[in-house]
Scaffold this motif. Sequence first.
Motif, PDB file in Angstrom:
ATOM      1  N   CYS A 272     -17.868  26.306   2.971  1.00 47.27           N
ATOM      2  CA  CYS A 272     -17.432  25.006   2.490  1.00 47.27           C
ATOM      3  C   CYS A 272     -15.910  24.972   2.442  1.00 47.27           C
ATOM      4  O   CYS A 272     -15.264  26.000   2.159  1.00 47.27           O
ATOM      5  CB  CYS A 272     -18.005  24.746   1.095  1.00 47.27           C
ATOM      6  N   LEU A 273     -15.327  23.816   2.697  1.00 48.63           N
ATOM      7  CA  LEU A 273     -13.880  23.649   2.610  1.00 48.63           C
ATOM      8  C   LEU A 273     -13.365  24.066   1.241  1.00 48.63           C
ATOM      9  O   LEU A 273     -12.272  24.627   1.116  1.00 48.63           O
ATOM     10  CB  LEU A 273     -13.540  22.171   2.863  1.00 48.63           C
ATOM     11  N   PHE A 274     -14.162  23.832   0.195  1.00 48.92           N
ATOM     12  CA  PHE A 274     -13.699  24.059  -1.167  1.00 48.92           C
ATOM     13  C   PHE A 274     -14.006  25.454  -1.706  1.00 48.92           C
ATOM     14  O   PHE A 274     -13.614  25.766  -2.832  1.00 48.92           O
ATOM     15  CB  PHE A 274     -14.292  22.997  -2.105  1.00 48.92           C
ATOM     16  N   ASP A 275     -14.712  26.306  -0.959  1.00 50.75           N
ATOM     17  CA  ASP A 275     -14.911  27.664  -1.472  1.00 50.75           C
ATOM     18  C   ASP A 275     -13.703  28.527  -1.127  1.00 50.75           C
ATOM     19  O   ASP A 275     -12.807  28.116  -0.388  1.00 50.75           O
ATOM     20  CB  ASP A 275     -16.239  28.261  -0.994  1.00 50.75           C
ATOM     21  N   ASP A 276     -13.653  29.734  -1.670  1.00 54.20           N
ATOM     22  CA  ASP A 276     -12.495  30.588  -1.403  1.00 54.20           C
ATOM     23  C   ASP A 276     -12.789  31.682  -0.386  1.00 54.20           C
ATOM     24  O   ASP A 276     -12.082  32.684  -0.315  1.00 54.20           O
ATOM     25  CB  ASP A 276     -11.927  31.196  -2.696  1.00 54.20           C
ATOM     26  N   GLY A 277     -13.815  31.458   0.427  1.00 53.68           N
ATOM     27  CA  GLY A 277     -14.140  32.423   1.485  1.00 53.68           C
ATOM     28  C   GLY A 277     -15.157  33.430   1.009  1.00 53.68           C
ATOM     29  O   GLY A 277     -15.062  33.937  -0.105  1.00 53.68           O
ATOM     30  N   VAL A 278     -16.135  33.720   1.853  1.00 51.31           N
ATOM     31  CA  VAL A 278     -17.215  34.603   1.415  1.00 51.31           C
ATOM     32  C   VAL A 278     -17.265  35.936   2.160  1.00 51.31           C
ATOM     33  O   VAL A 278     -17.936  36.865   1.709  1.00 51.31           O
ATOM     34  CB  VAL A 278     -18.597  33.911   1.532  1.00 51.31           C
ATOM     35  N   PHE A 279     -16.531  36.042   3.296  1.00 53.07           N
ATOM     36  CA  PHE A 279     -16.580  37.307   4.046  1.00 53.07           C
ATOM     37  C   PHE A 279     -15.469  37.337   5.083  1.00 53.07           C
ATOM     38  O   PHE A 279     -15.142  36.303   5.677  1.00 53.07           O
ATOM     39  CB  PHE A 279     -17.936  37.464   4.744  1.00 53.07           C
ATOM     40  N   ASN A 280     -14.915  38.561   5.327  1.00 51.24           N
ATOM     41  CA  ASN A 280     -13.891  38.699   6.362  1.00 51.24           C
ATOM     42  C   ASN A 280     -14.521  39.233   7.645  1.00 51.24           C
ATOM     43  O   ASN A 280     -14.838  40.418   7.763  1.00 51.24           O
ATOM     44  CB  ASN A 280     -12.762  39.624   5.914  1.00 51.24           C
ATOM     45  N   LEU A 281     -14.713  38.338   8.605  1.00 51.78           N
ATOM     46  CA  LEU A 281     -15.344  38.685   9.880  1.00 51.78           C
ATOM     47  C   LEU A 281     -14.439  39.563  10.732  1.00 51.78           C
ATOM     48  O   LEU A 281     -14.925  40.434  11.466  1.00 51.78           O
ATOM     49  CB  LEU A 281     -15.691  37.414  10.653  1.00 51.78           C
ATOM     50  N   ARG A 282     -13.138  39.354  10.638  1.00 52.55           N
ATOM     51  CA  ARG A 282     -12.182  40.145  11.439  1.00 52.55           C
ATOM     52  C   ARG A 282     -12.334  41.629  11.153  1.00 52.55           C
ATOM     53  O   ARG A 282     -12.460  42.452  12.072  1.00 52.55           O
ATOM     54  CB  ARG A 282     -10.755  39.689  11.106  1.00 52.55           C
ATOM     55  N   ASP A 283     -12.353  41.981   9.877  1.00 54.87           N
ATOM     56  CA  ASP A 283     -12.466  43.397   9.518  1.00 54.87           C
ATOM     57  C   ASP A 283     -13.821  43.958   9.923  1.00 54.87           C
ATOM     58  O   ASP A 283     -13.929  45.118  10.360  1.00 54.87           O
ATOM     59  CB  ASP A 283     -12.251  43.573   8.010  1.00 54.87           C
ATOM     60  N   PHE A 284     -14.856  43.149   9.794  1.00 55.41           N
ATOM     61  CA  PHE A 284     -16.209  43.574  10.161  1.00 55.41           C
ATOM     62  C   PHE A 284     -16.281  43.899  11.647  1.00 55.41           C
ATOM     63  O   PHE A 284     -16.837  44.929  12.047  1.00 55.41           O
ATOM     64  CB  PHE A 284     -17.190  42.448   9.802  1.00 55.41           C
ATOM     65  N   ILE A 285     -15.689  43.049  12.475  1.00 56.03           N
ATOM     66  CA  ILE A 285     -15.661  43.283  13.923  1.00 56.03           C
ATOM     67  C   ILE A 285     -14.859  44.526  14.257  1.00 56.03           C
ATOM     68  O   ILE A 285     -15.293  45.372  15.061  1.00 56.03           O
ATOM     69  CB  ILE A 285     -15.048  42.060  14.650  1.00 56.03           C
ATOM     70  N   ARG A 286     -13.698  44.643  13.649  1.00 60.63           N
ATOM     71  CA  ARG A 286     -12.798  45.748  13.995  1.00 60.63           C
ATOM     72  C   ARG A 286     -13.288  47.105  13.494  1.00 60.63           C
ATOM     73  O   ARG A 286     -12.789  48.137  13.909  1.00 60.63           O
ATOM     74  CB  ARG A 286     -11.391  45.442  13.472  1.00 60.63           C
ATOM     75  N   LYS A 287     -14.295  47.090  12.638  1.00 59.94           N
ATOM     76  CA  LYS A 287     -14.925  48.341  12.208  1.00 59.94           C
ATOM     77  C   LYS A 287     -16.106  48.711  13.104  1.00 59.94           C
ATOM     78  O   LYS A 287     -16.797  49.709  12.843  1.00 59.94           O
ATOM     79  CB  LYS A 287     -15.389  48.224  10.757  1.00 59.94           C
ATOM     80  N   GLY A 288     -16.339  47.888  14.149  1.00 56.52           N
ATOM     81  CA  GLY A 288     -17.347  48.259  15.140  1.00 56.52           C
ATOM     82  C   GLY A 288     -18.671  47.538  15.059  1.00 56.52           C
ATOM     83  O   GLY A 288     -19.658  47.980  15.664  1.00 56.52           O
ATOM     84  N   ALA A 289     -18.733  46.416  14.378  1.00 61.53           N
ATOM     85  CA  ALA A 289     -19.990  45.680  14.256  1.00 61.53           C
ATOM     86  C   ALA A 289     -20.494  45.221  15.622  1.00 61.53           C
ATOM     87  O   ALA A 289     -19.721  44.786  16.475  1.00 61.53           O
ATOM     88  CB  ALA A 289     -19.801  44.462  13.352  1.00 61.53           C
TER      89      ALA A 289
END
Length: 330
Positions: A272-289
């Motif tokens: 949602c525009l008004f939430d403060d973010g629920v997960f960092n996809l960048r870090d997840f990808i860069r750890k080998g997901a």
Amino acid sequence: MSKLVDNFGRQMEYVRLAVTDRCNLRCQYCMPAQGIDIVPRQELLSYKEMYRLIRVLTELGVKKVRLTGGEPFVRKDFVSFLEMLSYNDLLDEINITTNGALISKYISKIEKLEKVKTINLSIDSLEKDKFSKITRRDVFSDVYKTFEILEKSSLDLKLNVVVQSGFNTDEIVDFVRLTKDKNIIVRFIEEMPFNGKGQRDMQENWTFKKILNEIKTEFKVVEIQSEKSSTSRNYKIENHKGTVGIIPAFTRTICNDCNRIRITSTGTFKNCLFDDGVFNLRDFIRKGASNEDLKELFLRLVKQKPENGFIAEANRKDGRASESMSTIGG
């Protein structure tokens, strides 16, 4: 194939992806005059990472992507990324939101990309001096030139006008008049608190009803039946080629049918525009997901989507929403 469905039965088919947090303007409702603390480039998602995220999302039923910023055309090789994204055969539609200051030389090339359907052009005043005051930059002539080129192009054009008390409310009728002879959509947007200044009083905010009543002082409007998940309520005026829309972004009366998710330029997933973010996809990808890891993650994350924006804001860890829209992704 699994679909992205939240706990309220809403299927996510639309992702807003910010390609950068940088912008060449300093709009008063978006960020402070001195700008924001932009992140180092290595912390931004790469185009390859963006393409991969969109590909996985389309395999889960996403059909439409809107590319935003900051200002997307500030980022080097953005048009090449558009071409890359067009190769995704599962994607039906690519749309772009831009402030118009840099896009004009690319429009003919963009027209050749079949999946790019609509350009949303942000333009909050039709008066040069007022425009400069709102944006804190002297680029009105460049933006208006872009408007004229886009209006004649094969691309669908929507004008986004953030209605700001004390700045441009006297131009609402002027913007509506543009739809008389131009086949465009003029959309008025309720101002939101995302200006990077911290909490502020929104009591003087021009709401949906107030904007509509201002339009009705000059025109007789008839509401158009919109798509269920439309972000705006849309209106037709007799003998006008174009239409008018109002986006209740602050009063949030359109949340019940929301089919959208967001990814910021640094890879933060937002339901949602008004939430403060629920997960960092960048870090997840860069750890080998793997792609399967991403699919499982997305299916899980959308289950956290709140029923509406008021609940999302109430659940923020840092209190009331106040960051810059350029950071979130406009």
